[in-house]
Design a protein around this motif. Structure first.
Motif, PDB file in Angstrom:
ATOM      1  N   UNK A  22      21.646  22.748  45.095  1.00  0.00           N
ATOM      2  CA  UNK A  22      22.517  22.572  43.927  1.00  0.00           C
ATOM      3  C   UNK A  22      23.942  22.265  44.361  1.00  0.00           C
ATOM      4  N   UNK A  23      24.439  23.010  45.335  1.00  0.00           N
ATOM      5  CA  UNK A  23      25.809  22.824  45.833  1.00  0.00           C
ATOM      6  C   UNK A  23      25.997  21.412  46.404  1.00  0.00           C
ATOM      7  N   UNK A  31      26.658  16.015  38.650  1.00  0.00           N
ATOM      8  CA  UNK A  31      27.151  17.161  37.880  1.00  0.00           C
ATOM      9  C   UNK A  31      26.099  17.690  36.913  1.00  0.00           C
ATOM     10  N   UNK A  32      25.162  16.827  36.483  1.00  0.00           N
ATOM     11  CA  UNK A  32      24.135  17.303  35.541  1.00  0.00           C
ATOM     12  C   UNK A  32      22.906  17.795  36.298  1.00  0.00           C
ATOM     13  N   UNK A 162      30.097  27.609  44.224  1.00  0.00           N
ATOM     14  CA  UNK A 162      30.608  26.270  44.525  1.00  0.00           C
ATOM     15  C   UNK A 162      29.932  25.212  43.668  1.00  0.00           C
ATOM     16  N   UNK A 163      28.614  25.357  43.465  1.00  0.00           N
ATOM     17  CA  UNK A 163      27.871  24.398  42.637  1.00  0.00           C
ATOM     18  C   UNK A 163      28.365  24.463  41.191  1.00  0.00           C
ATOM     19  N   UNK A 164      28.543  25.692  40.687  1.00  0.00           N
ATOM     20  CA  UNK A 164      29.020  25.858  39.305  1.00  0.00           C
ATOM     21  C   UNK A 164      30.415  25.247  39.137  1.00  0.00           C
ATOM     22  N   UNK A 165      31.282  25.475  40.138  1.00  0.00           N
ATOM     23  CA  UNK A 165      32.647  24.947  40.056  1.00  0.00           C
ATOM     24  C   UNK A 165      32.648  23.422  39.930  1.00  0.00           C
ATOM     25  N   UNK A 166      31.595  22.792  40.494  1.00  0.00           N
ATOM     26  CA  UNK A 166      31.535  21.320  40.451  1.00  0.00           C
ATOM     27  C   UNK A 166      30.667  20.821  39.294  1.00  0.00           C
TER      28      UNK A 166
END
Length: 814
Positions: A22-23, A31-32, A162-166
């Motif tokens: 994911x990251x 992003x999706x 990190x993945x969520x932030x992006x």
């Protein structure tokens, strides 16, 4: 959380691997992305991992991924604010036997070739770095200063953040429950959350990062992911007064690893016979669970450990832990595009090295998904190597009892798996056993590797030095070079390509020219868009509308999938006919003589020149004789339908007694092919080796208007070679080469051997390896002084761009 109704990628599984994928996808701008985790992040096997982070792996690309992982863990804390606990403690591996010491010294040489800092250390230096260790019987060791350890759960949570932030979405307590599919694509994933909500996400890609659930999630997605959970044991001591930071320690001869953690000592084990777990399926509510203690199983390891580290006897055990880890049939993880579906990807089955692999594996898979082709050679771990039968539960149960322990077993060259054997047999299997064949296994195929003499035990006695079959193979090699030998090649993959557009299709996917008469054999490569080699094949035209593509046994399934994905609108059918025909190779100066004894057909150059096939009568039956060779001698591969195979073997073998025919095995084939400089797919030639730099430009016909990789071949022709595949011959007849030995040019390491074997006719070990040569002529490359680092000793080598054996191929065309 409300989940979107569409995602570019749905990731199933929220362990360290799923979080890494994911990251890295988010980092590439995807992003999706939605990650579905059935319970809580890390609640499967990640949370209880030991967190050892080593950099040296068995190949340069796996090492590259491990180095990337360590770099990522040391920087992601700054990016996300989540502490990964990563610290460079270094690691020490010690040997208790001379054989293990040789293995460690060869691995140290490999580290030098791969650019990993390494020190070979003696017993006194080991004691200085690890005062608590009983070194009475320690022979020596290696120290890797840049290895370390980290906090597994926090590493995963850092990548998740990190993945969520992006922009990626991560849904915990949300299970993937089913999929919809259209042909070879998954179109949507159904989900159900613990709070009772449910929904469907349409998607372009699905990634199976389900860890020990990977096999059953694979079944839901229509793909085969052979892996099985095993019990993995460790203990943590009570706090030990004055215990400070120490290197990670491995004592593989006692199946043990040690790490200091917050003033306590952890001892873990990879015991020789492991315990498969949850053979009927993992409990539905499994989350952060421990498995029942089995002290009797762990006791022998602990007993040896107390002797090795006496302070453990005083310390007392704080925790006895047993938790599951997933293991694969060959101890390599599964990564990449699944063969059975075109938009299903896999990253699972990490064999207890998930933490040290996660960063690099996630990066490589994300890049592969982004580009639509591998970023570099990932053959060691590519899921395409998985065979359908390996998903069989009984096979997995038997095999993983062994593979866990193989992590710390001696990694001898030619070592064969002992469990779950005999599943795939060629039509000559029992005939070969009757004559003393010693079997090896590849992709399930039982293959005669060498033949024992009368009175000699038909089994391996492993070593890093000359093994017990060395003289046997030398005799088989001599028979091929001087007289006649016969060996079984039935395990090689056979793919029938037929239909009105068969010729056009092969001219598009292959580098060679397939507009040839019936009976002509074409040796060529399938290339990717970069000119790298996806497959190394011989193709025989059987009729106006049918061809036979022959590939290595281990890559048949992958090669067929690769072809399938390029068919488009062409009217072509691909059929795996491997099991339908047995193949006996009859090779050597007297091969023609033997065939004339058993067949009325004409095997002369006028009728059956090199590179052609003909239908023949043989004994009481019929067969096809293909005049090609992988050992560099006059010879034929005899293709015979499986029902007549036994008869043809007996006919050839009986007639051969008058010529002193020798039965030979696969080890002989390897020793002969390396003398001739013939490339081995997966070692000397891979998807990242350019076909021209591999010295195979003769097999690619750029006059054809359009084929995969043509532009990359033309670009390289214009730009010139950056590397050349060079053949090396040691000037000392004693040392042995296997592969990954460093190559030194005028005293500097410039590369490593892609393959190595003993050249019995040439009287020394032979290797192949790529040498950087930007802007240099062939003469300049050869004018240097070359040495090969064999377990720390530099051995002078002769270098050649032409085969050392029969450079003009006069013998094969005789």
């Amino acid at each position: 959380m409300t989940l979107p109704t569409h995602a570019r990628a749905v990731i199933i599984g929220g362990g360290v691997i799923g979080c890494s994928v994911a990251y890295h996808l988010a980092k590439l701008g995807w992003t999706d992305v939605v990650l579905l985790e059935r319970k809580q992040l890390t609640s499967g096997t990640t949370w209880h991992a030991a967190g050892l982070i080593g950099q040296l792996r068995a190949s340069s690309n796996m090492t590259k991924l491990a180095k990337y992982t360590a770099d990522l863990y040391s920087t992601i804390e700054e990016e996300t604010g989540v502490a990964t606990g990563f610290r460079k403690t270094g690691s020490i591996s010690v040997a208790l036997t001379t054989e293990r010491h040789e293995e460690l010294r060869r691995s140290a040489a490999m580290a030098r070739a791969f650019g990993v800092p390494v020190e070979e250390i003696d017993t006194a230096e080991i004691k200085a770095k690890y005062a608590h260790l009983n070194t009475d019987d320690v022979v020596g060791g290696v120290f890797l200063p840049s290895d370390g350890q980290g906090d597994p759960a926090n590493i995963a949570l850092a990548m998740a953040k990190g993945a969520r932030q992006m922009g990626a979405r991560i849904a915990e307590r949300t299970k993937a429950t089913g999929v919809a599919r259209d042909g070879r694509r998954i179109t949507s994933v159904d989900w159900e959350a613990e709070d009772g909500t449910s929904g469907t996400i349409t998607c372009d890609h699905v990634v199976n990062c389900a860890g020990m659930w990977g096999r059953e999630v694979g079944q839901m997605l229509g793909v085969n992911v052979p892996l099985q959970a095993c019990e993995h044991f460790y203990i943590v001591s009570e706090p030990i007064k004055g215990l400070e930071s120490l290197p990670v320690l491995r004592v593989p001869d006692e199946c043990a690893y040690y790490k200091e953690d917050a003033g306590k000592m952890m001892l873990g084990a990879f015991e020789p016979t492991s315990k498969p777990w949850a053979l009927d399926g993992i409990p539905k509510d499994f989350e952060f669970d421990q498995l029942p203690e089995d002290f009797d199983h762990f006791e022998p390891i602990l007993e040896a450990a107390v002797n090795r580290m006496p302070m453990l006897a005083e310390a007392g055990i704080h925790t006895f832990f047993n938790g599951p880890e997933s293991f694969t049939p060959d101890n390599a993880y599964h990564l990449g595009q699944a063969r059975e579906m075109d938009n299903v990807w896999v990253a699972a089955g990490f064999n207890s090295i998930g933490i040290q692999s996660a960063g690099g594996a996630g990066m490589a898979l994300a890049q592969w998904m982004e580009d639509g082709e591998k970023p570099f050679d990932l053959g060691d771990v590519d899921i395409a190597r998985a065979q359908p039968f390996q998903g069989n539960r009984r096979f997995l149960k038997e095999r993983v009892t062994e593979t866990l322990g193989l992590l710390y077993a001696d990694h001898f060259p030619y070592r064969q798996k002992a469990t779950a054997r005999g599943v795939r047999r060629t039509p000559f299997h029992s005939h070969l056993l009757q004559h003393g064949a010693v079997m090896g296994e590849i992709s399930g195929w039982e293959r005669a590797n060498w033949f024992a003499r009368d009175g000699q035990a038909p089994e391996y006695a492993y070593s890093w030095k000359r093994q017990n079959f060395f003289d046997n193979v030398a005799e088989e090699h001599r028979a091929i070079r001087e007289n006649i030998g016969m060996y079984d090649m039935s395990s090689f993959g056979k793919i029938r390509v037929e239909g009105p557009d068969a010729e056009a299709f092969l001219n598009f996917v292959g580098g060679g020219d397939f507009s040839v008469p019936v009976g002509k054999i074409v040796y060529t490569q399938f290339l990717n868009s970069k000119g790298g080699i996806e497959a190394d094949v011989t193709v025989t035209r059987l009729s106006d509308t049918a061809y036979l593509v022959v590939t290595p046994g281990a890559t048949r399934a992958a090669d067929q999938t690769w072809m399938q994905r390029h068919i488009g609108d062409l009217r072509v059918v691909l059929t795996d006919v491997t099991a339908g025909e047995g193949v006996l190779a009859v090779m050597g100066p007297n091969a023609r003589k033997l065939l004339q004894m058993v067949s009325p057909n004409d095997f002369s150059n006028a009728v059956n020149p090199f590179g052609t096939a003909q239908e023949i009568e043989i004994g009481l039956g019929v067969a096809r004789a293909h005049r090609v060779t992988y050992v560099g001698e006059l010879g034929w591969e005899i293709y015979v339908s499986s029902d007549q195979a036994g008869h043809v073997f007996e006919t050839l073998h009986a007639a051969g007694q008058d010529l002193n025919l020798t039965l030979c095995g696969m080890h002989m084939m390897d020793t002969c092919r390396i003398e001739k400089g013939f490339r081995h797919f997966g070692h000397d030639i891979t998807c990242e080796d350019h076909v021209l730099e591999a010295g195979l430009g003769f097999a690619v016909k750029t006059k054809k208007p359009d084929f995969v990789g043509r532009d990359a071949v033309l670009r390289k022709l214009e730009a010139g070679l950056s590397n050349r595949l060079v053949q090396f011959k040691l000037t000392d007849p004693e040392p042995l080469l296997y592969h990954n030995e460093p190559v030194l040019r005028d005293g500097e390491i410039v590369g490593y051997l892609s393959s190595g074997a003993y050249g019995h006719h040439l009287g020394a070990a032979i290797g192949l390896g790529y040498i950087p040569c930007e802007g240099e002529s062939a003469e300049q490359v050869l004018s240097s002084r070359y040495e090969i680092d064999v377990a720390g000793k530099r051995v002078v080598a002769e270098a050649s761009l032409k085969p050392f054996y029969d450079p003009t191929s006069a013998r094969a065309k005789a």
